[in-house]
Motif scaffolding. Structure first.
Motif, PDB file in Angstrom:
ATOM      1  N   GLN A 177       1.707   5.681   4.674  1.00 13.02           N
ATOM      2  CA  GLN A 177       1.478   7.084   4.350  1.00 13.02           C
ATOM      3  C   GLN A 177       0.954   7.843   5.582  1.00 13.02           C
ATOM      4  O   GLN A 177       1.435   8.923   5.918  1.00 13.02           O
ATOM      5  CB  GLN A 177       0.475   7.220   3.204  1.00 13.02           C
ATOM      6  N   LEU A 188       4.565  -3.713  -0.172  1.00 18.48           N
ATOM      7  CA  LEU A 188       3.870  -2.431  -0.374  1.00 18.48           C
ATOM      8  C   LEU A 188       3.265  -2.327  -1.771  1.00 18.48           C
ATOM      9  O   LEU A 188       2.190  -1.767  -1.950  1.00 18.48           O
ATOM     10  CB  LEU A 188       4.821  -1.251  -0.159  1.00 18.48           C
ATOM     11  N   ARG A 206       0.250   0.280   2.429  1.00 14.28           N
ATOM     12  CA  ARG A 206       0.660   1.532   1.777  1.00 14.28           C
ATOM     13  C   ARG A 206       0.000   2.719   2.471  1.00 14.28           C
ATOM     14  O   ARG A 206       0.631   3.714   2.776  1.00 14.28           O
ATOM     15  CB  ARG A 206       0.276   1.484   0.298  1.00 14.28           C
ATOM     16  N   ARG A 207      -1.312   2.560   2.719  1.00 14.05           N
ATOM     17  CA  ARG A 207      -2.049   3.644   3.383  1.00 14.05           C
ATOM     18  C   ARG A 207      -1.529   3.854   4.806  1.00 14.05           C
ATOM     19  O   ARG A 207      -1.381   4.977   5.268  1.00 14.05           O
ATOM     20  CB  ARG A 207      -3.550   3.328   3.405  1.00 14.05           C
ATOM     21  N   LEU A 208      -1.233   2.729   5.481  1.00 14.64           N
ATOM     22  CA  LEU A 208      -0.711   2.818   6.853  1.00 14.64           C
ATOM     23  C   LEU A 208       0.622   3.578   6.871  1.00 14.64           C
ATOM     24  O   LEU A 208       0.838   4.468   7.691  1.00 14.64           O
ATOM     25  CB  LEU A 208      -0.533   1.418   7.444  1.00 14.64           C
TER      26      LEU A 208
END
Ligand SMILES: [Zn+2]
Lengths: 203, 181
Positions: free
Chosen positions: B39, B28, B35-37
């Motif tokens: 979140q 991550l 990271r976006r996934l």
């Protein structure tokens, strides 16, 4: 399953319609909820929920009272909704005037602001679910809101457990991509990214 | 960059052991896509968890009962319709069979007609003689029987008929209730 409910199911199997209507009272909210998330409008959800209970009543002899009535009746409801979507091409946007029509719980009296936030959330939920195929949508609805295990989803939708896992993976990925495309998040659902980066996915 | 198994871990909320967890955080830190996934996944979960539960309109169960009654009524009508069709078909088959029989006995037609005529004549004779016998008896009898008796007879007969009609209609109502209730 509650002792009374077992009793009602047994009586319904002996042809007692009143006993079955006790089960309708007890499970109407859950069945309506599945139909509402699947079909997206209160009118379609009402019709589907009613029909699901009619089908359950007709098939009550095939119900095993030792198993969960909720799991049984919700799988009837979700399969009926899947058929409806396939047959009539019911889309979440088909009835614009009642789109996301929100029915507040009778006990609560939401303030206008709260009601607005709830409507907005409902719209976001529907926008996400709408991106999924009917079977994927059913799997997501049963897992998120009705705590179905992989095994139970597999049985309800006549799939293998590995097919359920791959469908859920695909569905969640689609929704996450959709979510990232349009920043639909209202303030209430915002979570700082640093926190996420430091949490394990199981939390 | 390879995002597996991290994508699966994120999307299927896999339970991780200590080693996997360390590996996950490591990834991550370096991968903005995962990271976006993660979140997005968290935010969706939060949205689903906090979106209010939909409720059906009050009176759901009574509407269901009405619908069931309609369905059962339809089923009953269907059964009646099937029964009538079967009876009609049976009647038609019998009729066809009979006419075939009759046609196959066409040579006996003159004889049959003669027998039918003689039978009819015999019945007619019998009726005439009965009428000749009864009409004077009736004419005298009516005068002999007191009028109050005749009235009482008619009155009790109509009473019996009314009772019958009421009982029959009550039975059919309670039958319907049993079926639909
Ligand atoms: Zn990655």
């Amino acid at each position: 399953m509650h002792k009374d409910e077992k009793q009602w199911a047994r009586q319904a199997q002996e042809g007692n319609a009143d006993a079955f209507s006790n089960l309708v009272v007890a499970y109407q909210k859950q069945v309506f909820s599945v139909c509402y998330r699947m079909l997206g409008t209160p009118t379609a959800a009402e019709d589907a929920a009613q029909e699901a209970f009619i089908r359950a009543y007709k098939a009550i002899d095939s119900y095993d009272v030792e198993r969960s009535f909720a799991t049984w009746v919700l799988s009837i409801a979700s399969n009926y909704c899947i058929d409806q979507i396939r047959k009539r091409k019911v889309t979440l946007l088909s009835m614009d005037n009642e789109k996301y029509g929100w029915l507040a719980p009778p006990a609560q009296d939401p303030t206008p602001e709260r009601s607005l936030v709830e409507k907005e959330k409902q719209a976001q939920v529907h926008a996400l679910l709408e991106t999924l195929s009917e079977t994927d949508r059913a799997a997501i609805v049963l897992q998120y809101w009705h705590d179905f295990s992989y095994q139970e989803i597999a049985e309800a939708l006549s799939l293998t457990v590995s097919a359920v896992k791959s469908r859920l993976f695909r569905a969640r990925k689609t929704m996450a991509e959709e979510w990232q495309k349009e920043p639909l998040v209202p303030q209430v659902t915002h979570i700082p990214s640093e926190r996420i980066a430091h949490e394990s996915p199981t939390l | 960059m390879n995002h597996q198994p991290y994508e699966t871990w994120i999307l299927l909320e896999t339970k991780l052991d200590a080693e996997q967890e360390r590996e996950y955080y490591q990834h991550l830190r370096t991968c903005s896509q995962c990271r976006r996934l993660a979140q997005a996944q968290r935010e969706i979960e939060h949205l689903f968890a906090t979106s209010p539960a939909p409720y059906p309109q009050p009176g759901f169960t009574s509407r269901w009962k009405e619908r069931l009654a309609k369905v059962e009524e339809g089923r009953k009508n269907f059964a009646t319709w099937i029964m009538l069709s079967v009876l009609t078909l049976a009647f038609l088959f019998t009729l066809v069979g009979l006419s075939l029989q009759i046609i196959s006995r066409a040579e006996y037609f003159p004889q049959l007609i003669a027998v039918a005529i003689s039978q009819a004549a015999r019945w007619f004779n019998l009726l005439t003689s009965l009428e000749n016998f009864f009409s004077p008896v009736l004419r005298v009898g009516i005068k002999l029987i007191p009028q109050s008796w005749i009235l009482a007879f008619i009155f009790s007969l109509s009473g019996i008929v009314t009772t019958w009609v009421i009982t029959l209609s009550k039975n059919s109502i309670s039958f319907n209730k049993e079926v639909t209730g």
